[in-house]
Design a protein around this motif. Structure first.
Motif, short mmCIF file in Angstrom:
data_model
loop_
_atom_site.label_atom_id
_atom_site.label_comp_id
_atom_site.label_asym_id
_atom_site.label_seq_id
_atom_site.Cartn_x
_atom_site.Cartn_y
_atom_site.Cartn_z
N ALA A 222 0.91 -1.11 -0.08
CA ALA A 222 0.34 0.01 0.12
C ALA A 222 1.20 0.91 -0.15
O ALA A 222 0.45 1.95 -0.54
N ASN A 223 1.76 1.54 0.50
CA ASN A 223 2.78 2.39 0.90
C ASN A 223 3.45 2.71 -0.15
O ASN A 223 3.74 4.00 -0.64
N THR A 224 3.82 1.95 -0.96
CA THR A 224 4.36 1.65 -2.10
C THR A 224 3.54 2.16 -2.98
O THR A 224 3.59 3.33 -4.29
N SER A 225 2.12 1.68 -3.62
CA SER A 225 1.03 2.41 -4.49
C SER A 225 0.96 3.86 -4.04
O SER A 225 1.19 4.52 -4.78
N THR A 226 0.95 4.33 -2.49
CA THR A 226 0.82 5.52 -2.36
C THR A 226 1.88 6.29 -2.95
O THR A 226 1.34 7.30 -3.80
N ILE A 227 2.77 5.71 -3.44
CA ILE A 227 3.93 6.64 -3.77
C ILE A 227 4.10 6.78 -5.25
O ILE A 227 4.19 7.74 -5.34
N ILE A 228 3.37 5.54 -6.04
CA ILE A 228 3.79 5.71 -7.17
C ILE A 228 2.36 6.80 -7.88
O ILE A 228 2.54 7.75 -8.30
N VAL A 229 1.51 7.63 -6.92
CA VAL A 229 0.32 7.88 -7.20
C VAL A 229 0.79 9.69 -6.66
O VAL A 229 0.06 10.20 -7.48
N GLY A 230 1.65 9.48 -5.81
CA GLY A 230 2.40 10.82 -5.17
C GLY A 230 3.30 11.71 -6.87
O GLY A 230 3.40 12.51 -7.05
N ILE A 231 3.40 10.34 -7.77
CA ILE A 231 4.69 10.31 -8.94
C ILE A 231 3.22 11.46 -10.01
O ILE A 231 3.46 11.99 -10.50
N VAL A 232 2.57 10.33 -9.65
CA VAL A 232 2.00 10.46 -11.08
C VAL A 232 0.51 12.25 -10.42
O VAL A 232 0.39 12.92 -11.66
N GLN A 233 0.64 12.90 -9.29
CA GLN A 233 -0.05 13.72 -9.14
C GLN A 233 0.35 15.35 -10.10
O GLN A 233 0.25 16.39 -10.81
N ILE A 234 1.83 14.55 -9.46
CA ILE A 234 2.75 15.72 -10.46
C ILE A 234 3.17 15.75 -12.49
O ILE A 234 2.91 17.65 -12.73
N ILE B 214 -4.50 5.45 -10.59
CA ILE B 214 -3.57 6.11 -10.99
C ILE B 214 -4.24 7.44 -12.16
O ILE B 214 -4.01 8.33 -12.21
N ILE B 215 -5.09 6.67 -13.28
CA ILE B 215 -5.95 7.98 -13.55
C ILE B 215 -6.52 8.73 -12.75
O ILE B 215 -7.40 9.34 -13.86
N ILE B 216 -7.66 8.11 -11.72
CA ILE B 216 -8.53 9.21 -11.52
C ILE B 216 -7.23 11.03 -10.91
O ILE B 216 -8.10 11.81 -11.06
N ILE B 217 -6.70 10.53 -10.09
CA ILE B 217 -5.32 11.40 -10.09
C ILE B 217 -4.84 11.47 -10.97
O ILE B 217 -4.86 13.42 -10.32
N TYR B 218 -4.64 11.39 -11.82
CA TYR B 218 -3.99 11.83 -12.90
C TYR B 218 -4.26 12.88 -13.57
O TYR B 218 -4.48 14.04 -14.18
#
Length: 460
Positions: A300-312, A369-373
């Motif tokens: 879950a934490n690794t996936s959270t970091i991936i989503v953080g990158i997608v936000q950028i 990822i799609i939602i956050i992007y």
């Protein structure tokens, strides 16, 4: 090549506007760091080997999440009183103090009240910054790059969220505040070189200081640029004078109920509802818990970091194209995409409860990822820029503050209720609820949101 450089943010005329934007966004990055810090930290402080000497219950976790909304609300009310009276620069300096105190409280936390106060101050910093910075940047920026520069507010915030995810995941609890305390010091010192904005100084009849400020931010490097700068300043001076003559009477409640003002308030209210009730902000604050509830196979934490990158990447996309395609199109795409993404996420988790979908347990990450992007290319990246540009000049500061007060109340409510919704309704119904709000926002904005690209910040 020459045309590309002419449109570059690094050309002589705009490079100091970019510098000022980068400097003030140190604290926006810091606010994002404080927001991103919470999600991985919750797992640490609720575990048996917690770095803290006290336990944190699920009820206290919901308060930790929502205190940021109360802090933001208090900041909105405070800044509404100070922004026109004390100026943009005073409010900018002010933000260094609560942000420094936030990390001191985190480091020395001996009971949960320290963490409540820290989250409150995190909300205060963000609530104030998201009112002051869009107005400050809009007043100093050329119209052609205003959208790109204002988008950098959320780009910096998302970099901070990612940094918060990473640092709180991989570093010990007490190391993060030691690193973070450097940010308000750098922020305060760097801001000493920046002057107050020319429009604000002209409103205060400080003609000489306004001309120096205008020259600083426009940075004329040759005689032709100097002539253009003087011509532009004279045009700004006349526009401010005309506005003051037109609005010679003090601001009253009647200014808030004109047809343009009410249309702007309606659009702003729905934008706030869309941003908060589609729960994108709650996803960011409770990302690890959301992934854990979805049955995701990855950590879950690794996936959270991936989503953080997608936000950028999402906000960066917006920064590149917002002054080309406009604000309205990006807002519509963003809301529709978030709505459909949340509905699809809810359908997957619902089916996963009734059927064996272990071969597809990577899908929650892809959908998030799609939602956050899509949220970041419009709804998040352009939210504060859209607020500033919607309102008539006479009521802009007050109306923006009122709108952000409404948003802060929604932040408090959604962050307080989101863990309870997940617990009582389950993740599927929560995601469907979020998607429905995003679709409603899309429909409203489709009919009532005007395009504001190129709008003057002085004229109504």
């Amino acid at each position: 090549m020459a045309k590309m450089f002419q449109n570059s943010l690094l050309q002589p005329r705009t490079r100091y506007q970019l510098l000022a934007t980068a400097i003030v966004n140190i604290i926006t990055f810091g606010h994002g760091l404080g927001v991103g810090w919470l999600s991985p930290t919750l797992g640490k402080i609720q575990s048996t080997d917690s770095p803290l000497e006290f336990e944190v219950t699920i009820a206290e976790v919901s308060w930790l999440g929502s205190m940021i909304g109360l802090g933001s609300l208090y900041a909105n009310l405070t800044i509404a009183l100070l922004l026109e009276r004390a100026g943009r620069k005073f409010c900018i300096y002010l933000l260094a103090v609560p942000y420094a105190c936030l990390w001191i409280l985190v480091y020395f936390a001996s009971n949960v009240v320290y963490l409540y106060a820290a989250r409150f101050l995190c909300g205060f910093t963000g609530g104030a910054a998201f009112v002051v910075f869009p107005i400050y940047i809009s007043e100093l920026a050329d119209t052609s790059i205003r959208g790109a520069l204002c988008s950098m507010v959320m780009l910096s915030y998302n970099f901070g969220v990612l940094a918060g995810f990473v640092l709180s995941t991989y570093l010990p609890y007490h190391v993060v505040p030691i690193l973070a305390i450097c940010l308000p010091i750098a922020y305060f010192l760097a801001n000493l070189m920046l002057p107050e904005t020319a429009p604000y100084l002209l409103k205060r009849s400080q003609l000489s200081a306004a001309e120096k400020s205008f020259g600083y931010y426009k940075n004329p490097t040759d005689q032709k640029a100097q002539l253009r700068s003087k011509s532009d300043f004279e045009e700004l001076r006349m526009a401010v004078l005309a506005q003051q003559c037109q609005n010679s009477e003090p601001l009253s409640y009647k200014d808030l109920i004109t047809r343009p003002a009410l249309k702007a308030f309606g659009a702003a209210a729905v934008l706030c509802l869309g941003l908060e009730c589609c729960n994108v902000y709650s996803f960011i604050n409770y990302m690890s818990d959301t992934f854990a509830s979805s049955g995701l196979a990855l950590d879950a934490n690794t996936s959270t970091i991936i989503v953080g990158i997608v936000q950028i990447f999402g906000v960066y996309t917006s920064t590149l194209i917002v002054d080309i395609v406009g604000r309205r199109l990006l807002m519509l795409i963003s809301n529709l995409g978030v709505g459909l993404g949340c509905i699809a996420f809810g359908c997957f988790t619902y089916c996963a409860e009734h059927y064996d979908l272990t071969d597809f347990n990577w899908l929650p990450l892809v959908l998030m990822i799609i939602i956050i992007y899509l949220a970041n290319i419009g709804l998040i990246a352009l939210f504060f820029l859209q607020l500033v540009e919607l309102f008539p000049a006479k009521i802009r500061s007050l109306a923006t503050s009122i709108s952000v007060v409404w948003m802060s109340l929604l932040i408090f409510a959604t962050l307080k209720l989101f863990p309870l919704m997940m617990f009582h309704w389950g993740i599927s119904v929560t995601m469907w609820f979020s998607g429905a709000w995003a679709i409603f926002t899309f429909i409203y904005l489709l009919f009532f949101l005007p395009e504001t690209m190129g709008k003057s910040m002085i004229e109504d």
